[in-house]
Design a protein around this motif. Structure first.
Motif, mmCIF file in Angstrom:
data_model
loop_
_atom_site.group_PDB
_atom_site.id
_atom_site.type_symbol
_atom_site.label_atom_id
_atom_site.label_comp_id
_atom_site.label_asym_id
_atom_site.label_seq_id
_atom_site.Cartn_x
_atom_site.Cartn_y
_atom_site.Cartn_z
ATOM 1 N N UNK B 30 0.843 -1.184 0.000
ATOM 2 C CA UNK B 30 0.000 0.000 0.000
ATOM 3 C C UNK B 30 0.883 1.241 0.000
ATOM 4 N N UNK B 31 0.606 2.146 -0.925
ATOM 5 C CA UNK B 31 1.374 3.387 -0.974
ATOM 6 C C UNK B 31 2.605 3.307 -1.847
ATOM 7 N N UNK B 32 2.881 2.145 -2.389
ATOM 8 C CA UNK B 32 4.030 1.985 -3.288
ATOM 9 C C UNK B 32 3.726 2.681 -4.611
ATOM 10 N N UNK B 33 4.758 3.273 -5.216
ATOM 11 C CA UNK B 33 4.531 4.014 -6.445
ATOM 12 C C UNK B 33 4.552 3.163 -7.703
ATOM 13 N N UNK B 34 4.874 1.865 -7.552
ATOM 14 C CA UNK B 34 5.051 1.050 -8.752
ATOM 15 C C UNK B 34 3.801 0.951 -9.598
ATOM 16 N N UNK B 35 2.651 0.815 -8.927
ATOM 17 C CA UNK B 35 1.390 0.719 -9.674
ATOM 18 C C UNK B 35 1.163 1.969 -10.505
ATOM 19 N N UNK B 36 1.466 3.141 -9.911
ATOM 20 C CA UNK B 36 1.309 4.385 -10.663
ATOM 21 C C UNK B 36 2.225 4.396 -11.876
ATOM 22 N N UNK B 37 3.443 3.881 -11.682
ATOM 23 C CA UNK B 37 4.385 3.833 -12.794
ATOM 24 C C UNK B 37 3.852 2.942 -13.915
ATOM 25 N N UNK B 38 3.257 1.805 -13.516
ATOM 26 C CA UNK B 38 2.702 0.903 -14.529
ATOM 27 C C UNK B 38 1.544 1.573 -15.264
ATOM 28 N N UNK B 39 0.698 2.277 -14.511
ATOM 29 C CA UNK B 39 -0.396 2.991 -15.146
ATOM 30 C C UNK B 39 0.147 3.989 -16.170
ATOM 31 N N UNK B 40 1.161 4.735 -15.768
ATOM 32 C CA UNK B 40 1.745 5.712 -16.684
ATOM 33 C C UNK B 40 2.306 5.008 -17.910
ATOM 34 N N UNK B 41 2.893 3.840 -17.689
ATOM 35 C CA UNK B 41 3.456 3.095 -18.814
ATOM 36 C C UNK B 41 2.370 2.661 -19.792
ATOM 37 N N UNK B 42 1.291 2.115 -19.224
ATOM 38 C CA UNK B 42 0.195 1.647 -20.082
ATOM 39 C C UNK B 42 -0.407 2.820 -20.850
ATOM 40 N N UNK B 43 -0.646 3.924 -20.127
ATOM 41 C CA UNK B 43 -1.205 5.103 -20.791
ATOM 42 C C UNK B 43 -0.241 5.619 -21.864
ATOM 43 N N UNK B 44 1.042 5.562 -21.528
ATOM 44 C CA UNK B 44 2.054 6.018 -22.479
ATOM 45 C C UNK B 44 2.048 5.182 -23.746
ATOM 46 N N UNK B 45 1.938 3.847 -23.575
ATOM 47 C CA UNK B 45 1.897 2.959 -24.738
ATOM 48 C C UNK B 45 0.682 3.272 -25.596
ATOM 49 N N UNK B 46 -0.474 3.490 -24.923
ATOM 50 C CA UNK B 46 -1.699 3.797 -25.660
ATOM 51 C C UNK B 46 -1.509 5.084 -26.450
ATOM 52 N N UNK B 47 -0.910 6.049 -25.786
ATOM 53 C CA UNK B 47 -0.705 7.350 -26.409
ATOM 54 C C UNK B 47 0.254 7.252 -27.594
ATOM 55 N N UNK B 48 1.273 6.407 -27.437
ATOM 56 C CA UNK B 48 2.278 6.282 -28.492
ATOM 57 C C UNK B 48 1.710 5.582 -29.720
ATOM 58 N N UNK B 49 0.640 4.819 -29.523
ATOM 59 C CA UNK B 49 0.018 4.139 -30.651
ATOM 60 C C UNK B 49 0.804 2.951 -31.168
ATOM 61 N N UNK B 50 1.676 2.376 -30.346
ATOM 62 C CA UNK B 50 2.422 1.200 -30.804
ATOM 63 C C UNK B 50 1.530 -0.036 -30.715
ATOM 64 N N UNK B 51 1.857 -1.032 -31.538
ATOM 65 C CA UNK B 51 1.073 -2.268 -31.520
ATOM 66 C C UNK B 51 1.422 -3.070 -30.267
ATOM 67 N N UNK B 52 0.405 -3.472 -29.529
ATOM 68 C CA UNK B 52 0.666 -4.246 -28.312
ATOM 69 C C UNK B 52 1.262 -5.609 -28.644
ATOM 70 N N UNK B 53 0.845 -6.149 -29.787
ATOM 71 C CA UNK B 53 1.383 -7.451 -30.186
ATOM 72 C C UNK B 53 2.871 -7.374 -30.481
ATOM 73 N N UNK B 54 3.315 -6.196 -30.821
ATOM 74 C CA UNK B 54 4.729 -6.038 -31.198
ATOM 75 C C UNK B 54 5.533 -5.363 -30.089
ATOM 76 N N UNK B 55 4.979 -5.368 -28.902
ATOM 77 C CA UNK B 55 5.687 -4.763 -27.783
ATOM 78 C C UNK B 55 6.079 -5.850 -26.795
ATOM 79 N N UNK B 56 7.332 -5.867 -26.424
ATOM 80 C CA UNK B 56 7.789 -6.857 -25.444
ATOM 81 C C UNK B 56 8.347 -6.123 -24.246
ATOM 82 N N UNK B 57 8.125 -6.693 -23.075
ATOM 83 C CA UNK B 57 8.629 -6.072 -21.861
ATOM 84 C C UNK B 57 9.514 -7.062 -21.113
#
Lengths: 87, 317, 385, 179
Positions: B30-57
């Protein structure tokens, strides 16, 4: 033509507002959303969720402007906002 | 009101297409910032318009190392510190992929420090997102290469004696094409940065300063996650023109955020191709040389099997 | 120009170079490595040849990065390889374990030198044999192939790729400095004449696909990054979905499978060469370059009238346990000359158990066995009956 | 089955390894024989002692090392001193007369000298001394056929220098000790 029929200002301007959804059992009670909501829409609820945290509760639903900050800052993917048109 | 909330819960979170919902809730405190970072990452990917199928993490080990497991992408949870070379291999063998390394400060800069500086030097076309919480979280709050001088950790009970790394300075000095630093509080700017990096060629490095309420804050009287976030808010300033090598993070100085480097350097693969092309043009008769040597050595009447039956004991049997 | 750069024909070729050519013939298109004597020639050859075949060569910052890199490339669908010597393997072992756990096909070449530590960089040894089996922590099945000539280095490199693709694991080639730096005739046949096996890609739809769902042969189907399967894989104990699962049940399903997928296929993987085994009193078991350097001793023993048979292991791991067990019931004993102080001889002893004696002829590396020592051991076993 | 074991010694930079490579190639690729070449080098490769060995056989080469040599080629005093003991009785010693000066008694074997380095210098390039020596060895020790040796040399040196190397080979092949 439409503008002549409906003169500017006659129709009430649309205001964007949001509908907040909280997934109570996913919440870990960090209060980020409550603290950072610019319009103080949320408050700590008195109820516990399954894990014993106090999730937020929407107290001023009409004040939400769909800014989405609560959704962005929530570390537990437990809150999100859907755009809603005000009638 | 309670009724209303219950009804609304049936709708699904807009990020669920990119999260492995069957693994929620995640393991972060609780209170860890990692979830927020993941949210920002997901939103960032959506914004960038990259193909999810072609994205590896790709992730290493540690709290941040678990990110790969929660994202519904081709996701690889590798060994401690080795996410960057793994990602380099992944990217070079399939250049269509957008490859993102998501890992922590200990993973990327302690055990994996060598890999980071070399990947930046090569300018491999991968994005590295480092969540910096100043401490080893998963193993119980030991000293990290980012722990500020004087801060307490479970292996620094008298206060940390070592100078910490300035992550953005190190990445920039090593040759990264894009270097930015944000805190988890800068949700929107961080999202923009991630989107920029996703569409940018070359080695992109983003440091996310994140609260660790469970171990760092507890050992250093930092309060809750919310208190840490508020502290970040008062300490953070945005200065895109800052020299990244001059803005280390300490216990109480300014947290200088911004996009410090945004250059276009040829990537590793571009250099490889340019190099091969130049070399082959210079030796245009290379092909001829090859075919010549084959002509001599490849006589028709010779059997391919002549030395393949390696009956080593023929003399003895 | 790119297409024409495949070699076909007879070449007078160094072992290391033959290994690189074998890898290319097998379809290797990614090499990540770090220079080390006596394996550097493999990297040098790959650096020259791979770009012409539209492959990727990268000299990483160290061996740890090299193995991590080839695992990454493997998940992107490339056949990948690294080559190093003992010190490099020691650095790689953690990620070799990751490869075993993730079941990523790739080939790791160990051109052995005199060991331990920096040892004898330019001289030879065979003292990493147990490391190839047990190097990384934990239980897993492993495959190690041992060539004894440049031609075999070429052939076994192709076999190593085939095994790695078929059984989905990092496969070792345990050469040594003498084979690596030996130059002999190498015949490179046209690619049509070679048996090349590719990993089995899944034919399931992404929504039905489970990355670690396996069939009777215990080997899961593969899906590569970027094909829309969006799977997860981890070095943690994982279930069929690839998700971490920290339970005994999951561990008990996963780890025995990693061992059994090799154990159940020993007959397919185990490659040996036998001579005069029938009716022999003494059998010499050997592998790698030792199988050639001790031959004069065998000839001498024959002249003395000893009924001697000879078994050469091309596949050392998995160890041909059944074969040795059967043989041990028929013969007086085994002589195992190897360039270490007793590694494979332990396996032979284990399999021969109480049925026959096992005589090790050790050598620390850096030279070759004295014929007299080998002959003496053979005589001891033969006449001590 | 016949076997010929050749040891070549000199110092780093003389092309010792290349010489044995060419011999091996000539035998196994152009002479339909089998051959195995191994080299010994240490960190002292440049300028230090250097040796390499080739085994030529009509059948597969089983034992690849040279413990006793049929032919010893010595391109340096040190190489001569080190490896003379492994030359077997009746074997052939070929040496560079300018570089190997302190000779021991040659009762047990045939010794033939050639000023290979000097001849190479006369041809314009000192580095072809090893090829001169190969020409000499082809004639005197009949390691491989001259045609195979020529093909192997042409195949192993940069194309610009094929002519020079052929001249060097010829100079060594034609050299007569009694001159």
């Amino acid at each position: 033509m439409r503008f002549w029929e409906k003169p500017f200002g006659k129709e009430k301007p649309k205001t964007i507002c949001g509908e907040i959804h909280i997934i109570n059992d996913r919440c870990k009670g960090c209060s980020f959303c409550i603290e950072y909501c610019p319009r103080n829409v949320l408050e700590v609820s008195k109820d516990f969720n399954k894990k014993g945290y106090h999730p937020p509760i929407v107290v001023k639903p009409d004040m939400c402007t769909f800014c989405g900050l609560c959704e962005m800052i929530c570390p537990d993917f437990a809150i999100f906002v859907i755009e809603k048109e005000d009638e | 009101m309670a009724n209303n909330t219950a009804q609304l819960q049936e709708k699904s979170h807009p990020m669920e297409d990119l999260l492995r919902m069957d693994r929620m809730p995640h393991i972060w405190c609780s209170g860890c910032g990692l979830g927020s970072a993941v949210t920002a990452f997901v939103e960032g990917l959506k914004k960038a318009g990259v193909s999810y199928d072609k994205t590896a993490i790709v992730s290493g080990i540690g709290c941040t190392g678990r990110v790969a497991g929660y994202l519904r992408l081709d996701s690889y949870h590798t060994t401690h510190g080795r996410a960057i070379p793994f990602a380099t291999g992944l990217k070079l063998a399939n250049r269509d992929l957008t490859v993102v390394v998501f890992s922590g400060d200990g993973d990327l800069f302690a055990i994996g420090g060598n890999h980071l500086i070399h990947a930046a030097r090569r300018n491999v076309d991968i994005n590295v997102i480092c969540v910096n919480n100043f401490i080893y979280g998963m193993t119980g709050g030991q000293n990290a290469p980012t722990t500020p001088l004087g801060a307490y950790s479970s292996t620094a009970p008298f206060g940390n004696y070592e100078m910490p790394f300035n992550l953005v300075g190190l990445a920039a000095a090593s040759g990264a094409s894009y270097v930015a630093r944000w805190t988890t509080m800068h949700a929107r700017r961080l999202t923009d940065s991630i989107a920029t990096a996703a569409n940018k060629k070359g080695f992109c490095f983003i440091e996310i300063v994140s609260p660790c309420p469970t171990v760092f804050a507890r050992k250093n009287k930092g309060g809750t996650g919310l208190d840490m976030l508020k502290e970040f808010q008062t300490r953070a300033i945005i200065d895109h023109d800052a020299d990244p090598t001059t803005i280390p993070l300490n216990m109480d100085n300014e947290i200088v955020c911004g996009e410090f480097v945004n250059d276009d350097r040829p990537t590793f693969w571009e250099n490889v191709q340019a190099g091969i092309k130049a070399r082959l043009e210079k030796f245009a008769n290379w092909e001829e040389m090859q075919s010549n040597s084959r002509k001599i050595s490849h006589k028709k009447d010779r059997k391919y099997t002549s030395s393949r039956d390696s009956s080593i004991m023929r003399r003895n049997t | 120009m790119f297409k024409k750069s495949r070699l076909i024909g007879e070449y007078f070729m160094q072992g290391d170079i033959a290994c690189a050519e074998g890898a290319l013939a097998a379809g290797c298109r990614f090499f990540g490595g770090y220079p080390i004597t006596p394996a550097s020639e493999i990297a040098e050859r790959m650096a020259m040849r791979l770009p012409l075949l539209r492959g990727v060569f990268i000299q990483y910052e160290d061996e740890i990065a090299s193995i991590a890199g080839i695992l990454g490339a493997s998940w992107a669908g490339a056949k990948s390889m690294t080559a190093t010597s003992g010190p490099g393997i020691s650095l790689m072992t953690e990620n070799i374990g990751l490869g075993m756990m993730m079941e990523a096909p790739c080939v790791v070449v160990n051109v052995q030198r005199g060991s331990p530590s920096t040892g004898l960089p330019t001289s030879w040894g065979q003292s990493d044999m147990m490391q190839a089996r047990w190097g990384s922590h934990g239980d897993y099945g492993s495959i190690s192939l041992v060539p004894n000539s440049p031609q075999e280095f070429f052939d076994l490199t192709i076999t190593a790729f085939n095994f790695s693709e078929k059984y989905r694991l990092p496969v070792f080639i345990m050469a040594d400095a003498l084979v690596g730096h030996m130059t002999e005739k190498v015949v490179i046949p046209p690619v049509e004449e070679l048996e090349i096996i590719d990993r089995k890609y899944t034919n399931k739809k992404p929504e039905d696909y489970l990355p670690y769902d396996y069939g009777k042969n215990l080997i899961p189907d593969f899906a590569k990054a970027g094909d829309g399967y969006r799977y997860h894989t981890t070095g943690l104990t994982h279930d069929k979905r690839g998700y971490p699962n920290m339970t005994f049940e999951c561990q008990n399903e996963l780890v025995p499978r990693l061992v059994n997928k090799i154990k159940n296929h020993v007959d397919d993987i185990s490659l040996t060469e036998e001579y005069d085994i029938e009716g022999a009193d003494v059998i010499v078991i050997s592998y790698g370059i030792t199988s050639r350097t001790i031959l004069p001793a065998i000839t001498m023993a024959k002249k003395k009238g000893i009924k001697i048979g000879y078994l050469r292991l091309k596949t050392v791991w998995p160890f041909p346990e059944e074969k040795i067990r059967k043989l041990s019931k028929k013969v007086a004993g085994f002589v195992v000359p190897e360039m270490n102080l007793g590694q494979i001889s332990l396996e032979v002893e284990r399999c021969a158990h109480n049925d026959s004696i096992v005589k090790l002829v050790p050598h620390p590396g850096g030279g070759i066995h004295k014929f007299e020592d080998v002959l003496h051991a053979i005589e001891e076993v033969a006449y001590g009956k | 089955m016949s076997e010929l074991r050749v040891k070549i010694s000199g110092f780093g930079g003389q092309g010792i390894i290349l010489s044995s490579f060419i011999i091996g190639k000539a035998a196994s690729i152009y002479d339909q024989q089998h051959s195995s070449m191994t080299q010994a080098y240490g960190p002292e490769a440049r300028g230090g002692a250097c040796s390499s060995q080739v085994v030529i056989s009509s059948d597969n080469v089983e034992y690849p090392l040279v413990d006793t040599a049929d032919v010893l080629i010595a391109m340096s005093q040190e190489g001569y001193d080190t490896f003379l003991p492994i030359l077997k009785k009746g074997g052939i010693l070929l040496y560079d007369t300018d570089l190997v000066e302190k000779l021991q008694s040659h009762k047990n074997f045939i010794a033939k000298g050639i000023p290979a380095t000097r001849l190479a210098e006369e041809l314009g390039k000192k580095i072809v001394a090893n090829i001169v020596m190969l020409g000499f060895a082809t004639k005197q020790a009949k390691i491989v056929s001259p045609e195979a040796m020529q093909e192997a040399i042409a195949d192993s040196v940069p194309s610009k220098f094929i002519d020079l190397n052929m001249k060097a080979f010829q100079a060594g092949y034609d050299y007569n000790e009694e001159q």
